[in-house]
Design a protein around this motif. Structure first.
Motif, PDB file in Angstrom:
ATOM      1  N   ASP A 156       0.829  -1.202   0.000  1.00  0.00           N
ATOM      2  CA  ASP A 156       0.000   0.000   0.000  1.00  0.00           C
ATOM      3  C   ASP A 156       0.862   1.250   0.000  1.00  0.00           C
ATOM      4  OD1 ASP A 156      -2.077  -1.772   0.224  1.00  0.00           O
ATOM      5  OD2 ASP A 156      -2.559  -1.271   2.310  1.00  0.00           O
ATOM      6  N   ILE A 157       0.504   2.220  -0.831  1.00  0.00           N
ATOM      7  CA  ILE A 157       1.215   3.503  -0.852  1.00  0.00           C
ATOM      8  C   ILE A 157       0.566   4.439   0.143  1.00  0.00           C
ATOM      9  CG2 ILE A 157       1.783   5.533  -2.240  1.00  0.00           C
ATOM     10  CD1 ILE A 157       1.969   3.692  -4.660  1.00  0.00           C
ATOM     11  N   LYS A 158       1.385   4.982   1.051  1.00  0.00           N
ATOM     12  CA  LYS A 158       0.886   5.823   2.126  1.00  0.00           C
ATOM     13  C   LYS A 158       1.395   7.262   2.047  1.00  0.00           C
ATOM     14  CE  LYS A 158      -1.357   2.641   4.546  1.00  0.00           C
ATOM     15  NZ  LYS A 158      -2.784   2.749   4.915  1.00  0.00           N
ATOM     16  N   PHE A 201       7.352   7.728  -3.824  1.00  0.00           N
ATOM     17  CA  PHE A 201       6.211   7.015  -3.256  1.00  0.00           C
ATOM     18  C   PHE A 201       6.701   6.194  -2.071  1.00  0.00           C
ATOM     19  CE2 PHE A 201       5.367   7.615  -7.762  1.00  0.00           C
ATOM     20  CZ  PHE A 201       4.072   8.108  -7.767  1.00  0.00           C
ATOM     21  N   GLY A 202       6.014   6.301  -0.940  1.00  0.00           N
ATOM     22  CA  GLY A 202       6.372   5.534   0.246  1.00  0.00           C
ATOM     23  C   GLY A 202       5.303   4.515   0.567  1.00  0.00           C
ATOM     24  N   SER A 203       5.733   3.282   0.892  1.00  0.00           N
ATOM     25  CA  SER A 203       4.774   2.197   1.116  1.00  0.00           C
ATOM     26  C   SER A 203       4.592   1.903   2.596  1.00  0.00           C
ATOM     27  CB  SER A 203       5.238   0.929   0.403  1.00  0.00           C
ATOM     28  OG  SER A 203       6.265   0.291   1.151  1.00  0.00           O
ATOM     29  N   ALA A 204       3.548   1.152   2.878  1.00  0.00           N
ATOM     30  CA  ALA A 204       3.263   0.760   4.256  1.00  0.00           C
ATOM     31  C   ALA A 204       4.371  -0.123   4.811  1.00  0.00           C
ATOM     32  CB  ALA A 204       1.922   0.026   4.326  1.00  0.00           C
ATOM     33  N   GLY A 205       5.094  -0.807   3.934  1.00  0.00           N
ATOM     34  CA  GLY A 205       6.177  -1.677   4.368  1.00  0.00           C
ATOM     35  C   GLY A 205       7.510  -0.974   4.528  1.00  0.00           C
ATOM     36  N   GLY A 206       7.539   0.340   4.305  1.00  0.00           N
ATOM     37  CA  GLY A 206       8.761   1.108   4.475  1.00  0.00           C
ATOM     38  C   GLY A 206       9.564   1.297   3.208  1.00  0.00           C
ATOM     39  N   ASN A 207       9.098   0.755   2.098  1.00  0.00           N
ATOM     40  CA  ASN A 207       9.807   0.935   0.825  1.00  0.00           C
ATOM     41  C   ASN A 207       9.637   2.357   0.313  1.00  0.00           C
ATOM     42  OD1 ASN A 207      10.521  -1.802   0.699  1.00  0.00           O
ATOM     43  ND2 ASN A 207       8.574  -2.319  -0.259  1.00  0.00           N
ATOM     44  N   ILE A 208      10.687   2.874  -0.298  1.00  0.00           N
ATOM     45  CA  ILE A 208      10.608   4.169  -0.978  1.00  0.00           C
ATOM     46  C   ILE A 208      10.996   3.949  -2.431  1.00  0.00           C
ATOM     47  CG2 ILE A 208      11.475   6.524  -1.141  1.00  0.00           C
ATOM     48  CD1 ILE A 208      12.090   6.396   1.843  1.00  0.00           C
TER      49      ILE A 208
END
Length: 217
Positions: A175-177, A192-199
């Protein structure tokens, strides 16, 4: 969308408390939760949230009123909002999008005409964040899906489109947050930053998608 936080001093009928200035007790929106606030010029704050309820705070006198009880988005939750020109844009549950012409006091509902959608452009997945970039309004959220609307051509880029600011979720994997923007050595970069901490970031120039290590995907 990102909004500027500004301190205001209201002139009329405002109550002070230890927590600050009380603009509204929430009664005009039947105490429904607020998930997103967008500021229009120096005149208004638009507040949207659960059940699609939207209220407006007049920054001149501090008074708050109901704009819509949620009917315009079929009472689906609004998670994010932004301002493009004179248009107030809301989006949220199941990919729904609606927009309001502030100067004309006119709604476009979620009928897939103009800057509206019943969710089809996001594959009926939730939209958690929205962002205005140039002539594009970007929508992102559940399962990493990204769609966008090009205001200059009045066209949508669906999440499964092969071009433009869009992605089916394959490049972020969650999910993108969050969304942000920077200009890097003359190239526009959207993060774009994700719920899992990915950028993950995407170069607008040439539409090259790269991961957080700069490797093309």
């Amino acid at each position: 969308c990102l909004q500027t936080n500004t301190q205001y001093n209201y002139a009329a009928n405002l109550k002070s408390s230890e927590k600050g200035i009380v603009v509204s007790d929430g009664s005009e929106r039947n105490y429904k939760a607020i998930y997103s606030i967008s500021k229009y010029l120096t005149s208004s704050l638009y507040c949207a949230g659960s059940d699609g309820c939207i209220s407006v705070v007049n920054l001149t006198d501090g008074k708050s009123s109901l704009l819509d009880d949620g009917e315009i988005v079929d009472h689906k939750n609004i998670y994010t909002s932004c301002i493009y020109g004179n248009n107030y844009i809301v989006s949220g549950s199941e990919g729904i999008v609606a927009s309001y012409d502030i100067t004309r006091s006119n709604w476009l509902n979620s009928g897939n005409q103009g800057l509206t959608s019943d969710g089809v452009y996001q594959g009926n997945k939730d939209i958690f964040v929205s962002y205005v970039y140039g002539v594009n309004v970007i929508f992102a959220g559940e399962e990493g899906r990204i769609s966008s609307y090009d205001v200059s051509s009045n066209t949508w880029n669906s999440y499964n489109s092969s071009s433009g600011l869009a992605n089916d979720g394959s490049f972020i994997g969650g999910d993108i947050k969050a969304i942000s923007y920077n200009n890097q050595e003359g190239d526009a970069v959207i993060y774009f930053g994700s719920a899992g901490g990915n950028i993950i970031y995407k170069y607008k120039k040439g539409d090259i998608i790269k991961d957080s290590n700069g490797k093309p995907i």
